[in-house]
Design a protein around this motif. Structure first.
Motif, PDB file in Angstrom:
ATOM      1  N   VAL A  73      50.137  56.977  31.980  1.00 45.42           N
ATOM      2  CA  VAL A  73      49.393  55.999  31.190  1.00 45.42           C
ATOM      3  C   VAL A  73      47.978  55.880  31.733  1.00 45.42           C
ATOM      4  O   VAL A  73      47.783  55.769  32.947  1.00 45.42           O
ATOM      5  N   ALA A  74      47.007  55.924  30.839  1.00 45.87           N
ATOM      6  CA  ALA A  74      45.606  55.724  31.207  1.00 45.87           C
ATOM      7  C   ALA A  74      45.094  54.492  30.478  1.00 45.87           C
ATOM      8  O   ALA A  74      45.524  54.193  29.366  1.00 45.87           O
ATOM      9  N   SER A  75      44.167  53.782  31.101  1.00 48.03           N
ATOM     10  CA  SER A  75      43.599  52.576  30.517  1.00 48.03           C
ATOM     11  C   SER A  75      42.122  52.512  30.849  1.00 48.03           C
ATOM     12  O   SER A  75      41.695  52.973  31.912  1.00 48.03           O
ATOM     13  N   ASN A  76      41.328  51.939  29.933  1.00 48.24           N
ATOM     14  CA  ASN A  76      39.907  51.771  30.216  1.00 48.24           C
ATOM     15  C   ASN A  76      39.594  50.384  30.771  1.00 48.24           C
ATOM     16  O   ASN A  76      38.436  50.012  30.911  1.00 48.24           O
ATOM     17  N   GLN A  77      40.630  49.610  31.103  1.00 51.90           N
ATOM     18  CA  GLN A  77      40.447  48.270  31.637  1.00 51.90           C
ATOM     19  C   GLN A  77      40.308  48.319  33.158  1.00 51.90           C
ATOM     20  O   GLN A  77      41.167  48.852  33.850  1.00 51.90           O
ATOM     21  N   ALA A  78      39.205  47.751  33.645  1.00 48.37           N
ATOM     22  CA  ALA A  78      38.916  47.826  35.078  1.00 48.37           C
ATOM     23  C   ALA A  78      40.029  47.212  35.919  1.00 48.37           C
ATOM     24  O   ALA A  78      40.343  47.705  37.006  1.00 48.37           O
ATOM     25  N   ASP A  79      40.629  46.126  35.409  1.00 50.51           N
ATOM     26  CA  ASP A  79      41.663  45.462  36.205  1.00 50.51           C
ATOM     27  C   ASP A  79      42.982  46.217  36.202  1.00 50.51           C
ATOM     28  O   ASP A  79      43.939  45.788  36.850  1.00 50.51           O
ATOM     29  N   GLU A  80      43.053  47.330  35.468  1.00 48.00           N
ATOM     30  CA  GLU A  80      44.274  48.133  35.450  1.00 48.00           C
ATOM     31  C   GLU A  80      44.114  49.450  36.203  1.00 48.00           C
ATOM     32  O   GLU A  80      44.977  50.314  36.130  1.00 48.00           O
ATOM     33  N   LEU A  81      43.008  49.604  36.932  1.00 54.21           N
ATOM     34  CA  LEU A  81      42.852  50.772  37.777  1.00 54.21           C
ATOM     35  C   LEU A  81      43.863  50.705  38.915  1.00 54.21           C
ATOM     36  O   LEU A  81      44.191  49.624  39.412  1.00 54.21           O
ATOM     37  N   PHE A  82      44.344  51.860  39.346  1.00 49.83           N
ATOM     38  CA  PHE A  82      45.382  51.899  40.375  1.00 49.83           C
ATOM     39  C   PHE A  82      44.901  51.270  41.676  1.00 49.83           C
ATOM     40  O   PHE A  82      45.636  50.536  42.337  1.00 49.83           O
ATOM     41  N   GLY A  83      43.634  51.529  42.036  1.00 50.51           N
ATOM     42  CA  GLY A  83      43.096  50.954  43.269  1.00 50.51           C
ATOM     43  C   GLY A  83      43.062  49.433  43.209  1.00 50.51           C
ATOM     44  O   GLY A  83      43.402  48.755  44.189  1.00 50.51           O
ATOM     45  N   GLN A  84      42.667  48.884  42.070  1.00 50.31           N
ATOM     46  CA  GLN A  84      42.633  47.429  41.914  1.00 50.31           C
ATOM     47  C   GLN A  84      44.040  46.843  41.976  1.00 50.31           C
ATOM     48  O   GLN A  84      44.252  45.752  42.511  1.00 50.31           O
ATOM     49  N   TYR A  85      44.994  47.574  41.421  1.00 45.11           N
ATOM     50  CA  TYR A  85      46.385  47.127  41.464  1.00 45.11           C
ATOM     51  C   TYR A  85      46.860  47.051  42.916  1.00 45.11           C
ATOM     52  O   TYR A  85      47.482  46.056  43.326  1.00 45.11           O
ATOM     53  N   LEU A  86      46.563  48.077  43.703  1.00 45.41           N
ATOM     54  CA  LEU A  86      47.027  48.122  45.091  1.00 45.41           C
ATOM     55  C   LEU A  86      46.387  47.021  45.932  1.00 45.41           C
ATOM     56  O   LEU A  86      47.064  46.391  46.759  1.00 45.41           O
ATOM     57  N   THR A  87      45.099  46.779  45.745  1.00 45.22           N
ATOM     58  CA  THR A  87      44.456  45.714  46.514  1.00 45.22           C
ATOM     59  C   THR A  87      44.938  44.342  46.047  1.00 45.22           C
ATOM     60  O   THR A  87      45.105  43.427  46.854  1.00 45.22           O
ATOM     61  N   GLY A  88      45.160  44.195  44.754  1.00 42.49           N
ATOM     62  CA  GLY A  88      45.652  42.926  44.220  1.00 42.49           C
ATOM     63  C   GLY A  88      47.027  42.574  44.742  1.00 42.49           C
ATOM     64  O   GLY A  88      47.351  41.393  44.920  1.00 42.49           O
TER      65      GLY A  88
END
Length: 259
Positions: A73-88
């Motif tokens: 799955v790919a998304s253009n939403q910044a809050d759904e980037l894998f890196g943001q998910y891991l830090t969150g």
């Protein structure tokens, strides 16, 4: 309510955002008239392989299916980037993410590989977190009220990833249980005064949703004799009433019942 047919496409490869308006989808439609539940159920039932693009305003999600199951799955939403998910989630720190992003060009843009190389995560941890994130990205999309979809049969992601082991039918069930209350109320409202009746034989058995005995038990109650409102009223616990409504809504969207 059937998918609108379009010209079939030969098997090609693409990455997020690389398809253009020149490409003719195999099927297209509006989410306001065909929910993601109904759409994904049809694609999974047919064991389709291809790219499902879903748009709502500026948000775009691309779901690559392999034999009907989500593969990537790919998304253009910044809050759904894998890196943001891991830090969150507190899996890595912002500083560790910056380190990984700095060396990302050496790993062909694969953040997971960069994290493993820096010994910040083990390969199985990357796969586990990626699977959880992909699940959530898809589940969130089921709540979209409006938007459009395009399906490109045969397309595959350029950067093939390890199979995530996601099951389309289980995802639909989990999404039905996770629908926000206001979305559920809006969608289930037309069903409350209807007298649901099970489709026999169903397109697939209720057990396909992997929610234990509940789907089968509720399916067997659908005899077209009482309204959904009356059926729900027989349960004392609010949680049980809520679960019945969600499962019957799921049955309605996937063709396991009619009114």
């Amino acid at each position: 309510d059937q998918l609108k047919p379009a010209n079939d496409l030969s098997k090609t490869h693409t990455t997020s955002g690389e398809f253009t308006s020149r490409d003719e989808p195999s099927a297209r439609g509006e989410l306001s008239s065909r929910s993601l539940f109904a759409l994904l159920f049809e694609l999974a039932l047919a064991e389709e392989t291809g790219l499902l693009v879903i748009k709502q305003d500026e948000a775009v999600k691309e779901i690559f299916l392999v034999d009907g199951d989500p593969h990537f799955v790919a998304s253009n939403q910044a809050d759904e980037l894998f890196g943001q998910y891991l830090t969150g989630k507190g899996v890595i720190s912002n500083g560790e993410l910056s380190m990984a992003l700095a060396v990302l060009p050496h790993f062909d843009g694969r953040l997971g590989d960069a994290l493993v190389s820096l010994k910040l995560l083990r390969p199985m941890e990357v796969l586990r977190h990626l699977t959880q994130q992909v699940r959530q990205k898809i589940i969130d999309t089921f709540a979209w009220r409006e938007g459009e979809f395009n399906f490109y049969r045969g397309r595959q992601a350029v950067n093939e990833s390890a199979p995530l082991g996601l099951d389309a039918f289980e995802l639909m069930a989990r999404a039905a249980l996770a629908l926000p209350e206001d979305v559920l109320t809006e969608r289930a409202a037309p069903l409350m005064e209807a007298k649901p009746i099970a489709v026999r034989p169903p397109p697939l058995p209720p057990e396909v949703f992997r929610l234990g005995d509940d789907p089968r038990d509720i399916f067997e109650l659908l005899e077209g004799e009482v309204t959904l409102a009356k059926m729900v009223g027989q349960y004392d616990e609010p949680a049980n009433r809520d679960r019945v409504i969600r499962l019957i809504y799921l049955f309605a969207e996937t063709g396991l019942m009619r009114t």
